[in-house]
Write a protein that holds these residues in place. Structure first.
Motif, PDB file in Angstrom:
ATOM      1  N   SER A 143      43.413  47.726  42.235  1.00  0.00           N
ATOM      2  CA  SER A 143      43.361  47.718  43.694  1.00  0.00           C
ATOM      3  C   SER A 143      43.376  46.293  44.218  1.00  0.00           C
ATOM      4  N   THR A 144      43.775  46.129  45.472  1.00  0.00           N
ATOM      5  CA  THR A 144      43.627  44.829  46.113  1.00  0.00           C
ATOM      6  C   THR A 144      42.133  44.545  46.286  1.00  0.00           C
ATOM      7  N   PRO A 145      41.717  43.269  46.228  1.00  0.00           N
ATOM      8  CA  PRO A 145      40.283  42.950  46.267  1.00  0.00           C
ATOM      9  C   PRO A 145      39.567  43.419  47.524  1.00  0.00           C
ATOM     10  N   THR A 146      40.161  43.187  48.704  1.00  0.00           N
ATOM     11  CA  THR A 146      39.489  43.562  49.948  1.00  0.00           C
ATOM     12  C   THR A 146      39.291  45.065  50.036  1.00  0.00           C
ATOM     13  N   PHE A 147      40.303  45.826  49.673  1.00  0.00           N
ATOM     14  CA  PHE A 147      40.181  47.284  49.717  1.00  0.00           C
ATOM     15  C   PHE A 147      39.121  47.762  48.736  1.00  0.00           C
ATOM     16  N   GLN A 204      41.281  28.227  57.840  1.00  0.00           N
ATOM     17  CA  GLN A 204      42.129  29.037  56.968  1.00  0.00           C
ATOM     18  C   GLN A 204      41.514  29.173  55.584  1.00  0.00           C
ATOM     19  N   PHE A 205      41.699  30.366  54.991  1.00  0.00           N
ATOM     20  CA  PHE A 205      41.195  30.666  53.655  1.00  0.00           C
ATOM     21  C   PHE A 205      42.332  31.236  52.826  1.00  0.00           C
ATOM     22  N   ASP A 206      42.213  31.087  51.509  1.00  0.00           N
ATOM     23  CA  ASP A 206      43.289  31.600  50.669  1.00  0.00           C
ATOM     24  C   ASP A 206      43.196  33.107  50.486  1.00  0.00           C
ATOM     25  N   HIS A 207      41.982  33.667  50.571  1.00  0.00           N
ATOM     26  CA  HIS A 207      41.820  35.108  50.424  1.00  0.00           C
ATOM     27  C   HIS A 207      41.202  35.699  51.684  1.00  0.00           C
ATOM     28  N   PHE A 208      41.624  36.898  52.032  1.00  0.00           N
ATOM     29  CA  PHE A 208      41.177  37.545  53.253  1.00  0.00           C
ATOM     30  C   PHE A 208      39.682  37.833  53.223  1.00  0.00           C
ATOM     31  N   TYR A 209      39.153  38.218  52.050  1.00  0.00           N
ATOM     32  CA  TYR A 209      37.733  38.545  52.010  1.00  0.00           C
ATOM     33  C   TYR A 209      36.865  37.323  52.283  1.00  0.00           C
ATOM     34  N   ALA A 235      36.097  58.059  33.068  1.00  0.00           N
ATOM     35  CA  ALA A 235      35.496  56.724  33.131  1.00  0.00           C
ATOM     36  C   ALA A 235      36.478  55.779  33.814  1.00  0.00           C
ATOM     37  N   LEU A 236      36.126  55.328  35.015  1.00  0.00           N
ATOM     38  CA  LEU A 236      37.019  54.460  35.776  1.00  0.00           C
ATOM     39  C   LEU A 236      36.841  52.995  35.378  1.00  0.00           C
ATOM     40  N   HIS A 237      37.947  52.326  35.197  1.00  0.00           N
ATOM     41  CA  HIS A 237      37.955  50.876  34.959  1.00  0.00           C
ATOM     42  C   HIS A 237      38.686  50.250  36.137  1.00  0.00           C
ATOM     43  N   LEU A 238      37.945  49.605  37.036  1.00  0.00           N
ATOM     44  CA  LEU A 238      38.513  49.063  38.264  1.00  0.00           C
ATOM     45  C   LEU A 238      38.886  47.598  38.088  1.00  0.00           C
ATOM     46  N   LEU A 239      40.149  47.287  38.334  1.00  0.00           N
ATOM     47  CA  LEU A 239      40.660  45.917  38.311  1.00  0.00           C
ATOM     48  C   LEU A 239      41.150  45.566  39.713  1.00  0.00           C
ATOM     49  N   THR A 240      41.075  44.286  40.092  1.00  0.00           N
ATOM     50  CA  THR A 240      41.566  43.875  41.405  1.00  0.00           C
ATOM     51  C   THR A 240      42.627  42.790  41.260  1.00  0.00           C
ATOM     52  N   SER A 241      43.624  42.874  42.126  1.00  0.00           N
ATOM     53  CA  SER A 241      44.710  41.899  42.124  1.00  0.00           C
ATOM     54  C   SER A 241      45.511  42.051  43.402  1.00  0.00           C
ATOM     55  N   ASP A 242      46.065  40.941  43.890  1.00  0.00           N
ATOM     56  CA  ASP A 242      46.990  40.974  45.027  1.00  0.00           C
ATOM     57  C   ASP A 242      48.446  40.931  44.565  1.00  0.00           C
ATOM     58  N   ARG A 243      48.672  40.841  43.269  1.00  0.00           N
ATOM     59  CA  ARG A 243      50.033  40.686  42.739  1.00  0.00           C
ATOM     60  C   ARG A 243      50.817  41.982  42.879  1.00  0.00           C
ATOM     61  N   ASP A 244      52.123  41.851  42.967  1.00  0.00           N
ATOM     62  CA  ASP A 244      52.990  43.027  42.944  1.00  0.00           C
ATOM     63  C   ASP A 244      52.791  43.762  41.623  1.00  0.00           C
ATOM     64  N   ILE A 245      52.872  45.077  41.652  1.00  0.00           N
ATOM     65  CA  ILE A 245      52.562  45.841  40.448  1.00  0.00           C
ATOM     66  C   ILE A 245      53.540  45.550  39.310  1.00  0.00           C
TER      67      ILE A 245
END
Length: 301
Positions: A100-104, A219-224, A124-134
């Motif tokens: 998932s994207t980090p903010t979401f 300005q920030f590099d990440h929305f969160y 068993a869920l393994h949650l990873l975060t990334s903004d990269r294209d899949i």
């Protein structure tokens, strides 16, 4: 062996080298020599009749054909790995990787994920975060969540959550510098993020003040990070709704203006086409859609 299948060892070498973008790193991962990886990939290219890598000096880069092939090969290897794990360890939980994207993930998914786990203790869920294209993710996934709709070859997708933006700030900031209309933002610092560079200009234009000059911008590099800065009273951020509803309900953030409501691209779940009949993935997709519908219905009442 099926004559339509390429050499399987060559496929493993290709997937590793493509994912790591290095023949040497692939050799280390597979416990073989650099020459062995190079030979396997050359064998695969000859078998396919297509060039998979561009070789420049000591660096390698996937060709367009290579990128398309990698997506399909990773899907196939994931299916084999999952099928093997279910046979070898049938009593274990089904492990499902969600990217998932980090903010979401932080503001929408994590706060209510325990509900899904209670309903499906066998998953068993393994949650990873990334903004990269899949297509450029380093780790395979069972399901991804990205803004959409988009073009994701080899996958199926479906929108499940709409999103819109409103200015948000801390109660302390609002008390010291009230905001009763869009033009009052001239007295504030507007917080922006590299991932949403045109958000404020779009909102200000629809609010009827396209030429507004704020007191400052940050300005920030990440929305969160922009959202955290808003909580800390550093300025006003454009917050995504309904993801920020919990922050507003808790009093950590305030939405001083009711509009204009600016719709933006919503969220989609994305699943490899080869995994569409997986019961665990289907259950998670259905849960996402149900939770989004409940949240939106709650906001409208």
């Amino acid at each position: 062996m099926n004559p339509t299948l390429p050499p399987l060892n060559a496929l493993r070498a290709f997937e590793s080298a493509a994912r790591l973008e290095s023949f040497s790193a692939a050799a280390n991962e597979l416990f073989v020599t650099h020459g062995a990886v190079s030979k396997q990939i050359k064998q695969l290219e000859e078998w396919l009749g297509a060039k998979l890598f561009e070789r420049t000096g000591g660096r390698v880069k996937l060709t367009e054909v290579g990128w398309r092939y990698l997506i399909q090969v990773q899907d196939g290897l994931d299916i084999i790995a999952n099928a093997t794990a279910q046979i070898r360890e049938p009593s274990r939980q089904r492990r499902m990787v969600v990217n998932s994207t980090p903010t979401f993930a932080m503001h929408w998914l994590l706060p209510q994920l325990s509900e899904f786990q209670e309903q499906h203790p066998d998953i068993a869920l393994h949650l990873l975060t990334s903004d990269r294209d899949i297509s450029r993710l380093d780790t395979p996934f069972d399901l991804a969540i990205r803004r959409g709709p988009g073009d994701w070859p080899g996958h199926i997708s479906k929108p499940f959550l709409d999103e819109w933006e409103l200015p948000l700030c801390s109660p302390q900031l609002l008390a010291s510098r009230p905001i009763s209309q869009p033009s009052d933002l001239v007295n504030h610092t507007l917080l922006t993020a590299d991932t949403r560079p045109t958000a404020w200009q779009r909102w200000l234009t629809l609010a009827g003040v396209p030429d507004l000059k704020p007191a400052a911008t940050q300005q920030f590099d990440h929305f969160y990070l922009a959202l955290q800065a808003a909580r800390d009273g550093l300025g006003v951020a454009l917050g995504p709704m309904p993801m920020m509803q919990a922050e507003i309900a808790s009093g950590r953030l305030i939405a001083p203006l009711a509009g204009p409501v600016v719709p933006v691209r919503g969220y989609c779940w994305i699943v490899p086409r080869t995994a569409t009949n997986d019961p665990a993935i289907t259950a998670f997709c259905q849960w996402l859609e149900a939770r989004a519908e409940q949240r939106e219905r709650g906001l409208s009442t």
